[in-house]
Design an enzyme around this catalytic site. Sequence first.
Site, PDB file in Angstrom:
ATOM      1  N   ARG A 244       0.799  -1.312  -0.089  1.00 52.12           N
ATOM      2  CA  ARG A 244      -0.029  -0.252   0.007  1.00 52.12           C
ATOM      3  C   ARG A 244       0.903   1.102   0.046  1.00 52.12           C
ATOM      4  O   ARG A 244       1.840   1.243   0.717  1.00 52.12           O
ATOM      5  CB  ARG A 244      -0.871   0.028   1.288  1.00 52.12           C
ATOM      6  CG  ARG A 244      -1.448   1.440   1.556  1.00 52.12           C
ATOM      7  CD  ARG A 244      -2.859   1.541   1.753  1.00 52.12           C
ATOM      8  NE  ARG A 244      -3.136   2.878   1.974  1.00 52.12           N
ATOM      9  CZ  ARG A 244      -4.207   3.117   2.842  1.00 52.12           C
ATOM     10  NH1 ARG A 244      -4.936   2.225   3.720  1.00 52.12           N
ATOM     11  NH2 ARG A 244      -4.511   4.405   3.129  1.00 52.12           N
TER      12      ARG A 244
ATOM     13  N   ARG B 139      -6.048   2.772  -3.563  1.00 54.06           N
ATOM     14  CA  ARG B 139      -5.235   1.980  -2.451  1.00 54.06           C
ATOM     15  C   ARG B 139      -5.360   0.477  -2.819  1.00 54.06           C
ATOM     16  O   ARG B 139      -6.466   0.135  -3.312  1.00 54.06           O
ATOM     17  CB  ARG B 139      -5.363   2.204  -0.899  1.00 54.06           C
ATOM     18  CG  ARG B 139      -6.599   1.849  -0.623  1.00 54.06           C
ATOM     19  CD  ARG B 139      -7.627   3.044  -0.679  1.00 54.06           C
ATOM     20  NE  ARG B 139      -6.905   4.232  -0.271  1.00 54.06           N
ATOM     21  CZ  ARG B 139      -7.253   4.612   1.120  1.00 54.06           C
ATOM     22  NH1 ARG B 139      -7.813   3.943   2.100  1.00 54.06           N
ATOM     23  NH2 ARG B 139      -6.717   5.838   1.361  1.00 54.06           N
TER      24      ARG B 139
ATOM     25  N   ASP C  98      -7.000  -1.179   2.144  1.00 50.52           N
ATOM     26  CA  ASP C  98      -7.378  -0.387   3.273  1.00 50.52           C
ATOM     27  C   ASP C  98      -8.170  -0.948   4.618  1.00 50.52           C
ATOM     28  O   ASP C  98      -8.958  -1.674   3.988  1.00 50.52           O
ATOM     29  CB  ASP C  98      -8.104   0.779   2.880  1.00 50.52           C
ATOM     30  CG  ASP C  98      -8.206   1.861   4.106  1.00 50.52           C
ATOM     31  OD1 ASP C  98      -7.444   1.877   4.840  1.00 50.52           O
ATOM     32  OD2 ASP C  98      -9.311   2.568   4.019  1.00 50.52           O
TER      33      ASP C  98
ATOM     34  N   ASP D 290      -9.649  -0.605   8.129  1.00 46.79           N
ATOM     35  CA  ASP D 290     -10.061   0.541   9.335  1.00 46.79           C
ATOM     36  C   ASP D 290     -10.612  -0.312  10.253  1.00 46.79           C
ATOM     37  O   ASP D 290     -11.569  -0.939  10.201  1.00 46.79           O
ATOM     38  CB  ASP D 290     -10.576   1.607   8.820  1.00 46.79           C
ATOM     39  CG  ASP D 290     -10.127   2.570   7.811  1.00 46.79           C
ATOM     40  OD1 ASP D 290      -8.661   2.449   7.842  1.00 46.79           O
ATOM     41  OD2 ASP D 290     -10.548   3.223   7.188  1.00 46.79           O
TER      42      ASP D 290
HETATM   43  N1  LIG Z   1     -10.256   3.577  13.689  1.00 50.63           N
HETATM   44  C1  LIG Z   1      -8.952   3.576  12.803  1.00 50.63           C
HETATM   45  N2  LIG Z   1      -8.774   2.434  11.782  1.00 50.63           N
HETATM   46  C2  LIG Z   1      -7.652   2.782  11.138  1.00 50.63           C
HETATM   47  N3  LIG Z   1      -6.698   3.857  11.222  1.00 50.63           N
HETATM   48  C3  LIG Z   1      -7.097   4.824  12.131  1.00 50.63           C
HETATM   49  C4  LIG Z   1      -7.988   4.690  13.022  1.00 50.63           C
HETATM   50  N4  LIG Z   1      -8.073   5.880  13.696  1.00 50.63           N
HETATM   51  C5  LIG Z   1      -7.195   6.673  13.298  1.00 50.63           C
HETATM   52  N5  LIG Z   1      -6.370   5.844  12.565  1.00 50.63           N
HETATM   53  C6  LIG Z   1      -5.123   6.555  11.948  1.00 50.63           C
HETATM   54  O1  LIG Z   1      -5.360   6.995  10.509  1.00 50.63           O
HETATM   55  C7  LIG Z   1      -3.972   7.136   9.743  1.00 50.63           C
HETATM   56  C8  LIG Z   1      -4.331   6.838   8.297  1.00 50.63           C
HETATM   57  O2  LIG Z   1      -5.010   5.841   7.876  1.00 50.63           O
HETATM   58  P1  LIG Z   1      -5.215   5.658   6.415  1.00 50.63           P
HETATM   59  O3  LIG Z   1      -4.297   6.373   5.517  1.00 50.63           O
HETATM   60  O4  LIG Z   1      -5.511   4.317   6.232  1.00 50.63           O
HETATM   61  O5  LIG Z   1      -6.544   6.692   6.361  1.00 50.63           O
HETATM   62  P2  LIG Z   1      -7.794   6.425   5.288  1.00 50.63           P
HETATM   63  O6  LIG Z   1      -8.199   4.931   5.360  1.00 50.63           O
HETATM   64  O7  LIG Z   1      -7.132   6.679   3.868  1.00 50.63           O
HETATM   65  O8  LIG Z   1      -8.899   7.529   5.790  1.00 50.63           O
HETATM   66  P3  LIG Z   1      -9.948   7.224   6.391  1.00 50.63           P
HETATM   67  O9  LIG Z   1      -9.393   6.995   7.733  1.00 50.63           O
HETATM   68  O10 LIG Z   1     -10.701   8.307   6.434  1.00 50.63           O
HETATM   69  O11 LIG Z   1     -10.793   6.087   6.206  1.00 50.63           O
HETATM   70  C9  LIG Z   1      -3.435   5.727  10.428  1.00 50.63           C
HETATM   71  O12 LIG Z   1      -2.153   6.082  10.472  1.00 50.63           O
HETATM   72  C10 LIG Z   1      -3.941   5.431  12.021  1.00 50.63           C
HETATM   73  O13 LIG Z   1      -3.132   5.729  12.773  1.00 50.63           O
HETATM   74  N1  LIG Z   2     -16.015   3.668  -1.962  1.00 54.60           N
HETATM   75  C1  LIG Z   2     -15.114   3.996  -1.154  1.00 54.60           C
HETATM   76  N2  LIG Z   2     -14.580   5.202  -0.968  1.00 54.60           N
HETATM   77  C2  LIG Z   2     -13.477   5.402  -0.270  1.00 54.60           C
HETATM   78  C3  LIG Z   2     -12.952   4.401   0.353  1.00 54.60           C
HETATM   79  C4  LIG Z   2     -13.610   3.158   0.462  1.00 54.60           C
HETATM   80  O1  LIG Z   2     -12.956   2.140   1.021  1.00 54.60           O
HETATM   81  N3  LIG Z   2     -14.666   3.047  -0.461  1.00 54.60           N
HETATM   82  N4  LIG Z   2     -11.840   4.703   1.313  1.00 54.60           N
HETATM   83  C5  LIG Z   2     -11.636   6.025   1.386  1.00 54.60           C
HETATM   84  C6  LIG Z   2     -10.489   6.255   2.490  1.00 54.60           C
HETATM   85  O2  LIG Z   2     -10.604   5.511   3.444  1.00 54.60           O
HETATM   86  C7  LIG Z   2     -12.152   6.988   0.633  1.00 54.60           C
HETATM   87  N5  LIG Z   2     -13.230   6.658  -0.054  1.00 54.60           N
END
Ligand SMILES: Nc1ncnc2c1ncn2[C@@H]1O[C@H](COP(=O)(O)OP(=O)(O)OP(=O)(O)O)[C@@H](O)[C@H]1O
Ligand SMILES: Nc1nc2c(c(=O)[nH]1)N=C(CO)CN2
Length: 157
Positions: free
Chosen positions: A83, A92, A95, A97
């Site tokens: 990634r 990406r 991902d 989360d």
């Molecule tokens: N609940 C969570 N799950 C995953 N990452 C988290 C969470 N809360 C905070 N973070 C932080 O978010 C930072 C950025 O993660 P990432 O680059 O995957 O964001 P993203 O998935 O693109 O955006 P979003 O978090 O809005 O989905 C990570 O380095 C992590 O430390």
């Molecule tokens: N449909 C979709 N859109 C996104 C997604 C994702 O997983 N699915 N993840 C993002 C950043 O975490 C931003 N936008």
Amino acid sequence: MYTYYISVGSNLGKREGYIQTALDTLQTVDGVMSVISSTLLETEPWGNTDQGVFLNGVFRCESTIEPIDMLHLLQGLEQAANRDRKVHWGPRTLDLDIILVFDESGALLQVNTPELIVPHPYFWERNFVLEPLAELWPEFSYQGQSIRQRAQELQEA
Ligand SMILES: Nc1ncnc2c1ncn2[C@@H]1O[C@H](COP(=O)(O)OP(=O)(O)OP(=O)(O)O)[C@@H](O)[C@H]1O
Ligand SMILES: Nc1nc2c(c(=O)[nH]1)N=C(CO)CN2
């Protein structure tokens, strides 16, 4: 023991392969008792719309691993999928989360640290999370609203 709901997404390369590999690897980790996945669905990009269609789902995971350690484990799985994080909310390969965490009494965990925020700050705004989550947990409700109502509301917005 914790119950984790983890959102998984990919919109680059062999999307389904990356997600399946993450699921398979997670199931082999010490301290992970079970992982089940929702079905995966194609979703239009949210937030940053200038990118490809995503494949999204949600994993439910029973584990003794502490939330911060689970975060680092998931980040390791993302790295294994090569990634890169050039563009915020950009394309990406994988991902992962952490959306929600419940402890063994069934209480919803609140975590607020620079590295980890749970519940995930955007989960209640994202149908790409709510639809697969509703498949795993149709009766879930949050802040007094059922997940079905919320998904409908977002659909119509
Ligand atoms: N609940 C969570 N799950 C995953 N990452 C988290 C969470 N809360 C905070 N973070 C932080 O978010 C930072 C950025 O993660 P990432 O680059 O995957 O964001 P993203 O998935 O693109 O955006 P979003 O978090 O809005 O989905 C990570 O380095 C992590 O430390
Ligand atoms: N449909 C979709 N859109 C996104 C997604 C994702 O997983 N699915 N993840 C993002 C950043 O975490 C931003 N936008």
